[in-house]
Motif scaffolding. Sequence first.
Motif, PDB file in Angstrom:
ATOM      1  N   TRP A  36    -125.997  19.658 -19.474  1.00  0.00           N
ATOM      2  CA  TRP A  36    -125.443  20.278 -18.273  1.00  0.00           C
ATOM      3  C   TRP A  36    -125.164  21.747 -18.534  1.00  0.00           C
ATOM      4  O   TRP A  36    -124.624  22.102 -19.592  1.00  0.00           O
ATOM      5  N   TYR A  37    -125.524  22.586 -17.582  1.00  0.00           N
ATOM      6  CA  TYR A  37    -125.229  23.999 -17.586  1.00  0.00           C
ATOM      7  C   TYR A  37    -124.553  24.324 -16.257  1.00  0.00           C
ATOM      8  O   TYR A  37    -124.600  23.520 -15.321  1.00  0.00           O
ATOM      9  N   ARG A  38    -123.928  25.478 -16.198  1.00  0.00           N
ATOM     10  CA  ARG A  38    -123.312  25.881 -14.933  1.00  0.00           C
ATOM     11  C   ARG A  38    -123.461  27.383 -14.731  1.00  0.00           C
ATOM     12  O   ARG A  38    -123.596  28.146 -15.690  1.00  0.00           O
ATOM     13  N   VAL A  48    -122.689  23.886 -20.765  1.00  0.00           N
ATOM     14  CA  VAL A  48    -121.462  23.111 -20.639  1.00  0.00           C
ATOM     15  C   VAL A  48    -121.433  22.038 -21.728  1.00  0.00           C
ATOM     16  O   VAL A  48    -120.490  21.964 -22.515  1.00  0.00           O
ATOM     17  N   ASP A  89    -113.632  26.404 -13.429  1.00  0.00           N
ATOM     18  CA  ASP A  89    -114.761  25.486 -13.565  1.00  0.00           C
ATOM     19  C   ASP A  89    -115.664  25.517 -12.339  1.00  0.00           C
ATOM     20  O   ASP A  89    -116.729  24.883 -12.337  1.00  0.00           O
ATOM     21  N   TYR A  93    -123.555  23.381 -10.953  1.00  0.00           N
ATOM     22  CA  TYR A  93    -123.853  22.670 -12.201  1.00  0.00           C
ATOM     23  C   TYR A  93    -125.289  22.162 -12.164  1.00  0.00           C
ATOM     24  O   TYR A  93    -125.714  21.527 -11.189  1.00  0.00           O
ATOM     25  N   CYS A  95    -128.378  20.098 -14.354  1.00  0.00           N
ATOM     26  CA  CYS A  95    -128.735  19.301 -15.517  1.00  0.00           C
ATOM     27  C   CYS A  95    -130.116  19.716 -15.994  1.00  0.00           C
ATOM     28  O   CYS A  95    -130.922  20.249 -15.216  1.00  0.00           O
TER      29      CYS A  95
END
Length: 120
Positions: A36-38, A48, A89, A93, A95
């Motif tokens: 996961w990245y954001r 992440v 946060d 997001y 994937c």
Amino acid sequence: QVQLVESGGGLVQPGGSLRLSCAASGSIVSIYTMGWYRQAPGKQRELVATAIIGGTTNYADSVKGRFTISIGDAKNTVYLQMNSLKPEDTAVYYCNANLRTTVPGPPLYWGQGTQVTVSS
């Protein structure tokens, strides 16, 4: 053709929880890692959490102890359990999956992204 489909984003109050899911499908032979990245507005995309299938996990310092990445039993789905969410946060997001397909192609695929907003 490979698809990564994410779900589970939304609006949550600070301190709340969300669970993101991402399922990979298509002409897949093997999946090696999922993660996961954001990306927040005006910022670069950042890591992440990542997981090696059948192996170890890795987290950004900013989410350690609050987020948990896990792989589903079928080894083609990745989850991100997010607890104690903070306004910082808030981001889209994404994937990704590092995998091998039945025909030659790029090893890295991305989902379309899901919005997570943490606000009161």
